[in-house]
Enzyme design. Structure first.
Site, short mmCIF file in Angstrom:
data_model
loop_
_atom_site.label_atom_id
_atom_site.label_comp_id
_atom_site.label_asym_id
_atom_site.label_seq_id
_atom_site.Cartn_x
_atom_site.Cartn_y
_atom_site.Cartn_z
N GLY A 29 0.93 -1.08 -0.05
CA GLY A 29 -0.11 0.06 0.04
C GLY A 29 0.78 1.25 -0.06
O GLY A 29 2.11 1.33 0.15
N SER A 30 0.26 2.53 -0.16
CA SER A 30 1.05 3.63 -0.34
C SER A 30 1.86 4.08 0.88
O SER A 30 2.82 4.65 0.89
CB SER A 30 -0.12 4.90 -0.57
OG SER A 30 -1.11 4.93 0.58
N THR A 31 1.39 3.68 2.23
CA THR A 31 2.18 4.02 3.33
C THR A 31 3.19 2.94 3.63
O THR A 31 4.63 3.41 3.71
CB THR A 31 1.42 4.02 4.60
OG1 THR A 31 0.22 4.75 4.62
CG2 THR A 31 2.20 4.51 5.86
N ASP A 83 3.38 -2.34 8.24
CA ASP A 83 2.34 -2.41 7.30
C ASP A 83 1.46 -1.19 7.46
O ASP A 83 1.45 -0.75 8.70
CB ASP A 83 1.55 -3.74 7.23
CG ASP A 83 0.89 -3.96 5.97
OD1 ASP A 83 0.71 -3.08 4.96
OD2 ASP A 83 0.58 -5.21 5.69
N GLY A 84 0.51 -0.58 6.51
CA GLY A 84 -0.30 0.29 6.72
C GLY A 84 -1.64 -0.40 7.23
O GLY A 84 -1.61 -1.53 7.47
N GLY A 98 -7.53 -2.58 1.57
CA GLY A 98 -7.76 -1.71 0.32
C GLY A 98 -6.83 -1.84 -0.73
O GLY A 98 -7.28 -1.51 -2.08
N GLU A 105 -1.08 -10.32 3.41
CA GLU A 105 -0.76 -9.62 4.89
C GLU A 105 -1.05 -10.21 6.17
O GLU A 105 -0.32 -10.10 7.03
CB GLU A 105 -1.55 -8.19 4.60
CG GLU A 105 -0.97 -7.32 3.66
CD GLU A 105 -1.77 -6.01 3.34
OE1 GLU A 105 -1.51 -5.08 2.78
OE2 GLU A 105 -3.01 -5.97 3.76
#
Length: 233
Positions: A29-31, A83-84, A98, A105
């Site tokens: 993810g983006s983070t 992880d985000g 998402g 994960e």
């Protein structure tokens, strides 16, 4: 831009928990992208770690940064996963998925001695459910699975519907494992543990995005700094 800056600040804080020789799970993810990017810089400086990515996208990013990669078949267990999250509450329960990588994960997080979540402050909620809950399902018997899920949603007072991800005039979204994702719009999840059990009792459900009791620490970035949230029990 502010959100991206905050994500990177949270990722940088989590990097302080990484020690030489660790076996790390790398989120998706983006983070999580920022954490992997910062980790790559540390590896170039000489940090020795071995990592298990939670998606094909993270695997590509890590390899491009020359981060050493392995798998759970080889390592068996991990020291830490970073992880985000799409949502987290005060007990550090999460909604994830998402980005579509929730199954891997969760497998990686469960194989880790601890899990750190990195997020900006917009992801913190009083009660999970504002973000739609991703449910990974087998492609076979989709209609029957959706029917069973409708019953669970009704029982738990869901405010919205179930939507097949990526099906609005396009091919449905497929996970790295070749499964579909149904996004369930609850609005508010008052009994996450019971919901988790009932979802997993449906044969066509592979996994869901409720991560309950798995996260031990979260770094949450806001304009006034990065807060550390710890699991209380």
């Amino acid at each position: 831009m502010m959100s991206d800056t905050l994500k990177r600040e949270a990722a940088a804080k989590a990097l302080e928990d990484v020690r030489p020789g660790m076996r790390l799970g790398l989120g998706t993810g983006s983070t999580a992208w920022h954490f992997v990017d910062l980790l790559g810089a540390r590896v170039r400086e000489g940090l020795e770690v071995i990592c298990v990515p939670t998606s094909e996208a993270t695997d590509r990013q890590a390899r491009d940064l020359s981060i050493p990669i392995s798998d759970l078949d080889t390592l068996g267990a991990l020291d830490l996963t970073v992880d985000g999250a799409d949502e987290l509450d005060s007990a550090l329960n999460l909604i994830k998925g998402g980005g579509g990588a929730l199954l891997r994960e969760k497998i990686v997080a469960a194989a880790s001695a601890s899990m750190i979540v990195i997020a900006d402050s917009s992801k913190v909620v009083e009660t999970l459910g504002r973000f739609p809950l991703p449910i990974e399902v087998n492609r076979f018997g989709l209609g029957a699975t959706r029917h069973a899920l409708d019953g669970v949603l009704k029982k738990h007072g869901a405010e919205g519907e179930i939507r097949l991800r990526g099906a609005d005039g396009r091919e449905p979204f497929l996970t790295d494992g070749g499964h579909l994702i149904l996004d369930a719009f609850f609005g508010r999840i008052s009994q996450p543990e019971a919901l988790s059990r009932e979802l997993l009792d449906i044969p066509g459900v592979v996994q869901h995005g409720l991560f309950l009791g798995m996260c031990s620490k979260a770094y949450v970035a806001a304009p006034d700094g990065v807060r550390t949230l710890l699991k209380t029990n």
